[in-house]
Design an enzyme around this catalytic site. Structure first.
Site, PDB file in Angstrom:
ATOM      1  N   LYS A  52      -0.841   4.035   3.620  1.00 10.97           N
ATOM      2  CA  LYS A  52      -0.059   4.463   2.720  1.00 10.97           C
ATOM      3  C   LYS A  52      -0.452   6.387   2.333  1.00 10.97           C
ATOM      4  O   LYS A  52       1.026   7.063   1.529  1.00 10.97           O
ATOM      5  CB  LYS A  52      -0.139   3.849   0.915  1.00 10.97           C
ATOM      6  CG  LYS A  52       0.639   2.342   1.435  1.00 10.97           C
ATOM      7  CD  LYS A  52      -0.302   1.253   0.299  1.00 10.97           C
ATOM      8  CE  LYS A  52       0.102   0.173  -0.066  1.00 10.97           C
ATOM      9  NZ  LYS A  52       0.196  -0.402  -0.992  1.00 10.97           N
ATOM     10  N   GLN A  96      -4.434  -1.288  -5.152  1.00 10.86           N
ATOM     11  CA  GLN A  96      -4.110  -1.899  -4.265  1.00 10.86           C
ATOM     12  C   GLN A  96      -4.949  -3.797  -4.623  1.00 10.86           C
ATOM     13  O   GLN A  96      -6.380  -3.936  -5.022  1.00 10.86           O
ATOM     14  CB  GLN A  96      -5.103  -1.854  -3.057  1.00 10.86           C
ATOM     15  CG  GLN A  96      -4.713  -2.443  -2.088  1.00 10.86           C
ATOM     16  CD  GLN A  96      -3.511  -2.449  -1.475  1.00 10.86           C
ATOM     17  OE1 GLN A  96      -2.605  -1.448  -1.614  1.00 10.86           O
ATOM     18  NE2 GLN A  96      -3.001  -3.533  -0.541  1.00 10.86           N
ATOM     19  N   ASP A 119       4.645   0.127  -7.482  1.00 11.64           N
ATOM     20  CA  ASP A 119       4.776  -1.252  -7.209  1.00 11.64           C
ATOM     21  C   ASP A 119       5.425  -1.704  -7.854  1.00 11.64           C
ATOM     22  O   ASP A 119       5.918  -3.100  -6.993  1.00 11.64           O
ATOM     23  CB  ASP A 119       3.192  -1.478  -7.360  1.00 11.64           C
ATOM     24  CG  ASP A 119       2.244  -1.489  -6.071  1.00 11.64           C
ATOM     25  OD1 ASP A 119       3.045  -1.799  -5.021  1.00 11.64           O
ATOM     26  OD2 ASP A 119       1.156  -1.131  -6.593  1.00 11.64           O
TER      27      ASP A 119
HETATM   28  N1  GUN Z   1      -0.905  -6.069  -1.933  1.00  8.58           N
HETATM   29  C1  GUN Z   1      -0.359  -6.776  -0.973  1.00  8.58           C
HETATM   30  N2  GUN Z   1       1.005  -5.976  -0.739  1.00  8.58           N
HETATM   31  C2  GUN Z   1       0.556  -5.060  -1.932  1.00  8.58           C
HETATM   32  C3  GUN Z   1       1.295  -3.832  -2.669  1.00  8.58           C
HETATM   33  O1  GUN Z   1       2.675  -4.335  -2.515  1.00  8.58           O
HETATM   34  N3  GUN Z   1       0.856  -3.630  -3.881  1.00  8.58           N
HETATM   35  C4  GUN Z   1      -0.142  -3.471  -4.145  1.00  8.58           C
HETATM   36  N4  GUN Z   1      -0.508  -2.424  -5.282  1.00  8.58           N
HETATM   37  N5  GUN Z   1      -1.192  -4.187  -2.978  1.00  8.58           N
HETATM   38  C5  GUN Z   1      -0.625  -5.644  -2.766  1.00  8.58           C
END
Ligand code: GUN
Length: 293
Positions: A52, A96, A119
């Site tokens: 990311k 995350q 998100d």
């Molecule tokens: N863990 C698995 N997928 C995601 C996501 O799209 N965002 C976040 N913050 N954590 C995750």
């Protein structure tokens, strides 16, 4: 069978995002800014967050990674989130997941300012999504919609069977595919671990969204000829065959399902790459004040 190629679609959309970000920089004198918080050292999370951050740089965004030891207290984490909420230089904030057991993910999600929740996990964004109002759509479902759009896959009137009811993918995906929108306008069946006649239902699907988190769960005998297959699974297994030391498997038995399908996403190289595009698009929209003025 035709491939829904995440590499091709994501690179194309990232070029558009980069052009938009450059335009935003010219007009505003700043770059869109995403902050990610990572707690602990989970292998998968490390990889996703690094990707990311790298993609932010690639499209001309500013990115900041804040790391905490796995022992960080919930109070300290929530305090940091509130501090970032107040920081006007930040457009998007993600924490995350998964988090260690002593931290309540619901509290974390609700503490993030919904106007920076790129998100799309905050109840305000999910509620607004239900009502078809401007909002941040969760990054993975958003990425899937962008993939369908990129390949001009017609979804209207089709029967979409979603396998898995997670807050992050299955549940929002079921809402989005049923919306009066394009992609959308599907008849949707949401299946999960307690569904008794799962195979029978998946066999009726024109579109299968597999998001159950089990390697090769969807097999060829469960798929109608000509179905469109969206594989959201990222199942990591250690492997001596790869340089990284692990190998990724989808939720779909690609080798045997692909020949029966009309369109299919590979793993890796499919939905995972589009998730990042969804996140970047939300961050850019936040910077530009397109969702919340
Ligand atoms: N863990 C698995 N997928 C995601 C996501 O799209 N965002 C976040 N913050 N954590 C995750």
């Amino acid at each position: 069978m035709q491939l829904l190629d995440g590499k091709f679609a994501s690179e194309k959309i990232k070029q558009e995002i980069a052009a938009d970000a450059a335009d935003f920089l010219t007009k505003s004198g700043r770059k869109p800014h995403l902050v990610a918080i990572l707690v602990g050292n989970d292998g998968g999370s490390e990889t996703y967050v690094a990707s990311k951050m790298k993609n932010c740089e690639k499209v001309g965004f500013l990115s900041s990674l804040i790391r905490y030891d796995v022992t960080v207290s919930e109070a300290e984490l929530l305090e940091k989130i509130q501090e970032i909420n107040r920081d006007v230089s930040v457009d998007g904030l993600i924490v995350q997941l998964p988090l260690p057991k002593h931290i309540d993910p619901e509290k974390v999600t609700e503490t993030i300012d919904f106007q920076k929740d790129v998100d799309g996990f905050h109840p305000v964004n999910l509620g607004r999504m239900m009502r078809n109002l401007p909002c941040f759509i969760p990054a993975t479902p958003y990425g899937i919609l962008l993939m369908l759009e990129a390949y001009q896959v017609d979804t209207a009137g089709k029967h979409c069977v979603v396998v898995g009811r997670s807050n992050i993918v299955g549940s929002p995906m079921s809402i989005l595919m049923a919306r009066n929108a394009n992609p959308g306008n599907c008849t949707v069946t949401l299946t999960h671990s307690r569904t008794t006649n799962l195979k029978e239902l998946v066999l009726q699907a024109d579109i299968v969204v597999a998001a159950i988190g089990k390697k090769n769960f969807v097999t060829a005998d469960m798929v109608k000829p000509g179905a469109i297959i969206i594989d959201v699974g990222i199942n990591r297994e250690t492997s001596e065959l790869t340089k990284s030391g692990y190998k990724l498997y989808g939720d779909v038995d690609f080798e045997n399902v692909a020949p029966k399908s009309s369109w299919i996403t590979p793993v890796p190289g499919g939905v995972g790459l589009m998730t990042i595009v969804g996140l970047l698009k939300n961050t850019l929209a936040s910077a530009k004040g397109e969702v919340y003025k």
